[in-house]
Design a protein around this motif. Sequence first.
Motif, PDB file in Angstrom:
ATOM      1  N   ASN A  79      35.907  43.370  35.062  1.00 34.23           N
ATOM      2  CA  ASN A  79      36.376  42.156  35.711  1.00 34.23           C
ATOM      3  C   ASN A  79      37.308  41.376  34.794  1.00 34.23           C
ATOM      4  N   SER A 125      39.131  37.413  34.593  1.00 30.43           N
ATOM      5  CA  SER A 125      39.332  36.067  35.127  1.00 30.43           C
ATOM      6  C   SER A 125      40.513  35.434  34.412  1.00 30.43           C
ATOM      7  N   LYS A 169      43.361  31.732  34.369  1.00 32.46           N
ATOM      8  CA  LYS A 169      43.265  30.282  34.500  1.00 32.46           C
ATOM      9  C   LYS A 169      44.339  29.646  35.371  1.00 32.46           C
ATOM     10  N   ARG A 216      45.503  41.970  48.112  1.00 30.16           N
ATOM     11  CA  ARG A 216      44.074  41.785  47.862  1.00 30.16           C
ATOM     12  C   ARG A 216      43.432  43.030  47.260  1.00 30.16           C
ATOM     13  N   ASP A 232      41.401  38.317  43.764  1.00 32.07           N
ATOM     14  CA  ASP A 232      40.970  37.144  44.522  1.00 32.07           C
ATOM     15  C   ASP A 232      41.619  35.919  43.886  1.00 32.07           C
ATOM     16  N   THR A 233      42.715  35.478  44.455  1.00 32.01           N
ATOM     17  CA  THR A 233      43.454  34.367  43.854  1.00 32.01           C
ATOM     18  C   THR A 233      42.698  33.042  43.989  1.00 32.01           C
ATOM     19  N   SER A 234      41.830  32.938  44.977  1.00 27.16           N
ATOM     20  CA  SER A 234      41.060  31.696  45.131  1.00 27.16           C
ATOM     21  C   SER A 234      40.052  31.546  43.997  1.00 27.16           C
ATOM     22  N   LYS A 235      39.554  32.676  43.519  1.00 26.32           N
ATOM     23  CA  LYS A 235      38.607  32.658  42.399  1.00 26.32           C
ATOM     24  C   LYS A 235      39.291  32.953  41.070  1.00 26.32           C
ATOM     25  N   LYS A 236      40.586  33.226  41.113  1.00 27.28           N
ATOM     26  CA  LYS A 236      41.342  33.575  39.918  1.00 27.28           C
ATOM     27  C   LYS A 236      40.644  34.715  39.173  1.00 27.28           C
ATOM     28  N   SER A 237      40.424  35.784  39.904  1.00 25.63           N
ATOM     29  CA  SER A 237      39.744  36.920  39.287  1.00 25.63           C
ATOM     30  C   SER A 237      40.229  38.229  39.883  1.00 25.63           C
ATOM     31  N   SER A 238      40.062  39.279  39.100  1.00 23.14           N
ATOM     32  CA  SER A 238      40.430  40.627  39.516  1.00 23.14           C
ATOM     33  C   SER A 238      39.382  41.585  38.996  1.00 23.14           C
TER      34      SER A 238
END
Lengths: 112, 114
Positions: A22, A24, A26, A54, A66-72
């Motif tokens: 994962n 994340s 900022k 996505r 997931d850009t809303s959670k700023k994670s991949s």
Amino acid sequence: SQQGEEDPQALSIQEGENATMNCSYKTSINNLQWYRQNSGRGLVHLILIRSNEREKHSGRLRVTLDTSKKSSSLLITASRAADTASYFCATDRSNAGNMLTFGGGTRLMVKP
Amino acid sequence: EAGVVQSPRYKIIEKKQPVAFWCNPISGHNTLYWYRQNLGQGPELLIRYENEEAVDDSQLPKDRFSAERLKGVDSTLKIQPAELGDSAVYLCASSPGQVGGELFFGEGSRLTVL
């Protein structure tokens, strides 16, 4: 400073298992990339996913964003001993021009 | 097609000595990057060139580090004088120049300062 943070820092699995890493970040991004680095070597590009995408697949690799959670996340399916390496996410930030910022990496060990 | 070529691959020097690294990017790639990678960490950008112009050198310690890219092709990164904390791998990368595109890395130059 590093924009991305990978989790876990280290991962050890058996051959044939799936590996999930994962990342994340900022700030807003244009795209996110994943790179692989074998010990003592340079980085090799694996896959790029744009901010309006996505999910993306490439062989045994699956990347989600997931850009809303700023994670991949990077999923390697049916891992092989040859997948043993460090994996880095890198973000191309919206306001940073043509510049990639790398995370600290996940060190993956796949045991035969 | 030849990849990004860096030399030397390894360099061991005493502190306070100078050192230089050379990079030859992929032919036709306008953008060239120098990254520093400390042990167990990700690469950190030192400087980015668009052709001959350094467009981002905010992370380059300018008191001891210098870089040049003459004629917009090869590049050299110099450290003078080297300090113990400069021990790291110095990675060169190039890209065709499209915004946010893939970077192509060389094998790196591993510096050990004693």
